[in-house]
Design an enzyme around this catalytic site. Structure first.
Site, PDB file in Angstrom:
ATOM      1  N   GLN A  78      -5.100  -8.048  -7.309  1.00  0.00           N
ATOM      2  CA  GLN A  78      -4.995  -8.645  -5.976  1.00  0.00           C
ATOM      3  C   GLN A  78      -3.751  -8.119  -5.266  1.00  0.00           C
ATOM      4  O   GLN A  78      -2.661  -8.663  -5.410  1.00  0.00           O
ATOM      5  CB  GLN A  78      -4.967 -10.171  -6.054  1.00  0.00           C
ATOM      6  CG  GLN A  78      -5.063 -10.791  -4.681  1.00  0.00           C
ATOM      7  CD  GLN A  78      -5.330 -12.272  -4.715  1.00  0.00           C
ATOM      8  OE1 GLN A  78      -5.601 -12.857  -5.761  1.00  0.00           O
ATOM      9  NE2 GLN A  78      -5.269 -12.874  -3.561  1.00  0.00           N
ATOM     10  N   PHE A  79      -3.938  -7.060  -4.473  1.00  0.00           N
ATOM     11  CA  PHE A  79      -2.814  -6.444  -3.779  1.00  0.00           C
ATOM     12  C   PHE A  79      -2.172  -7.390  -2.762  1.00  0.00           C
ATOM     13  O   PHE A  79      -1.001  -7.234  -2.416  1.00  0.00           O
ATOM     14  CB  PHE A  79      -3.229  -5.137  -3.098  1.00  0.00           C
ATOM     15  CG  PHE A  79      -4.022  -5.311  -1.832  1.00  0.00           C
ATOM     16  CD1 PHE A  79      -3.388  -5.312  -0.600  1.00  0.00           C
ATOM     17  CD2 PHE A  79      -5.400  -5.467  -1.871  1.00  0.00           C
ATOM     18  CE1 PHE A  79      -4.112  -5.472   0.578  1.00  0.00           C
ATOM     19  CE2 PHE A  79      -6.135  -5.625  -0.715  1.00  0.00           C
ATOM     20  CZ  PHE A  79      -5.481  -5.629   0.521  1.00  0.00           C
ATOM     21  N   THR A  80      -2.900  -8.399  -2.312  1.00  0.00           N
ATOM     22  CA  THR A  80      -2.350  -9.316  -1.306  1.00  0.00           C
ATOM     23  C   THR A  80      -1.194 -10.162  -1.843  1.00  0.00           C
ATOM     24  O   THR A  80      -0.514 -10.824  -1.066  1.00  0.00           O
ATOM     25  CB  THR A  80      -3.447 -10.235  -0.722  1.00  0.00           C
ATOM     26  OG1 THR A  80      -4.009 -11.026  -1.768  1.00  0.00           O
ATOM     27  CG2 THR A  80      -4.534  -9.431  -0.031  1.00  0.00           C
TER      28      THR A  80
END
Length: 148
Positions: A78-80
């Protein structure tokens, strides 16, 4: 590197309506990678995550590890987790790792976890995913490699 660890009674991830990973008791782990992260960073994070004693023992005390309860892992990239919300209302993701390197480290984390945990499931890097979970507690821990 950032891990958001949620103690769950069950969790799953779907891509295009199909379940690609599913666990019962264990951790759902959202994983964010930055450009400065390395395999050594991942090793440190894995050791800390696997060693956490956040499951209840017979006396109701959080004293048991994932291994103690024969728990599973569901690992989701999850890059967020590297969203920067300092300016305006639209997050910037420039602090997230480059996709190719982030995927390499995500796969490395999966392979290392499989050496230590019997049941390791995963999401699909870069895909639109639907993640479902029942958080047990609720109990959520955030590990940030810069703070360990």
């Amino acid at each position: 590197m950032r891990f958001v660890i949620q103690r769950v009674t069950e969790a799953s991830v779907r891509v295009e309506g199909k379940v690609i990973g599913e666990i019962r008791k264990g951790y759902l782990v959202l994983i964010g990678v930055s450009d400065s992260d390395t395999e050594q960073t991942a090793d440190k994070m894995i050791r800390k995550m696997i060693g956490l004693r956040i499951f209840e023992d017979e006396n109701g005390k959080t004293n048991l590890s994932l291994a103690d309860v024969d728990g599973s892992l569901l690992l989701v990239s999850q890059f967020t987790l590297y969203a920067n919300c300092k300016k305006g209302n639209r997050p910037s993701f420039i602090e997230a790792g480059a996709p190719d390197r982030a995927n390499e480290l995500y796969e490395y984390i999966i392979s290392e976890c499989k050496k230590r945990v019997a049941d390791v499931q995963k999401g699909s890097f870069g895909a639109e995913m639907e993640v479902s979970l029942i958080n047990d507690g609720p109990f959520t821990i955030i590990l940030d490699s810069e703070k360990l």
